[in-house]
Scaffold this active site. Sequence first.
Site: not given
Ligand code: S3P
Length: 447
Positions: A29, A33, A101, A174, A176, A322, A353, A400
């Site tokens: 993460s 960023r 993602g 989330s 994200q 995760d 999962r 994973r």
């Molecule tokens: C992440 C947020 C999580 C996590 C992903 C990384 C991030 O996803 O599962 O591996 O870096 O913001 P979600 O926002 O879908 O929960």
Amino acid sequence: MHADVAPRPLAIAAAGPLTGEVTVPGDKSISHRSLMFSGLAVGESRIRGLLEGEDVLATAAAMRAMGASVERREDGEWRVSGVGVGGLLQPQTALEMGNSGTSTRLLMGIVASHPITATFTGDASLSRRPMARVTEPLSRMGAEFTSSPGDRLPLTMRGLCPAVPIEYRLPVASAQVKSAVLLAGLNTPGITRVIESVPTRDHSERMLRGFGAELTVEGEIVSIRGEAELRPQDIDVPGDPSSAGFWMVAASIVPGSDIVIRNVLMNPTRTGLIQALTMMGASIERLNARTISGEDVADLRVRHAPLSAIEVPPDLAPSMIDEYPVLFVAATFAKGRTIARGAHELRVKESDRIAAMAAALGLSGVRVEEHEDGLTVEGRDGEPLAGTGGERVASLLDHRIAMAMAVAGMNAAQPIAIDDAAPIATSYPDFVATAQKLGAQPTWLDA
Ligand code: S3P
């Protein structure tokens, strides 16, 4: 990316205790960023300890395609010269997101308030994942989307500049989605607000402030003032607690194990697995607690311990989202029945999962019961698994799942075979080498 490479089957069985020290790769993460925010700063940032997995490299390539200079030096340090907030250029070709993602959703947020059009493509796993959760708020800010059916990739979007600031209450927990809206807000006049009733990982908030954005957190409300100017930073990326989780569980379940995992991020929005394993009776000691680049970090000593089943508190879900696949592996060797509910989001990760782990553990002889929002696992009270008897569990393009089942194999009398371990490279290219270093004996099989 791995979707295009041949599958790499892997087998692994018990080979004695795990011992020694490991340093896990940089947090995924924070790595994403670091590249994105540096690419939006004016001037040159330096990043050490960046995770060089496929997902993060997809972010690096996308930022390059939109005008930032992103280079890796021979000593492993990355240098990024940013274009300034609002300064991203029209990419000339589609942005290939591979399996990632996080790259996709955060970059969509950035593009939303730039006057550019971008197409996002991904592998089969990413192309199944829902994007409405970001296209919905970003549309309210003025971005336009042409998505594949079901709001999926491939997707083309056109950003709007100036975009319209919004106040957005997150309908799902989330980070994200939260980050996508905040990043769109970076180049939007006025104040963009995100309200989150369940706290999720806060790396965007911490890092954006570090880069000089005017961002405040008051209770549930995160506010960012747009048309921000970001200043370049020197970043040391701490080790990824999600990657460390595999070794925490491996050492906990393999008799005689005693390992130290160095430099692990201890941000409280990420330590749910440590809490759950500790409730189960795991022996996890935090050593040398310190602060690096504004984040708490520690070394972890983990020793084998008999585990007991728990009801996993659903409010831990965001801080270990995760880590569920490997938690289910810990539950496999616990005494009693572990029940994990309230984790519906697991259905829309790199794979479903819940279904993936129910199938993989089921094939390995574990009794599991699948729920809409979780799994019940009948523990074996330390009894090793029998192995998959020549059959292969399906990793479903999910790193994973592959790593969790490799950990399960570390306490199996006969091999657990995994149909494809290539996806591991998305987040942990050195996983197999590290397993060997600790004393495990994974073997590559013929495809
Ligand atoms: C992440 C947020 C999580 C996590 C992903 C990384 C991030 O996803 O599962 O591996 O870096 O913001 P979600 O926002 O879908 O929960």
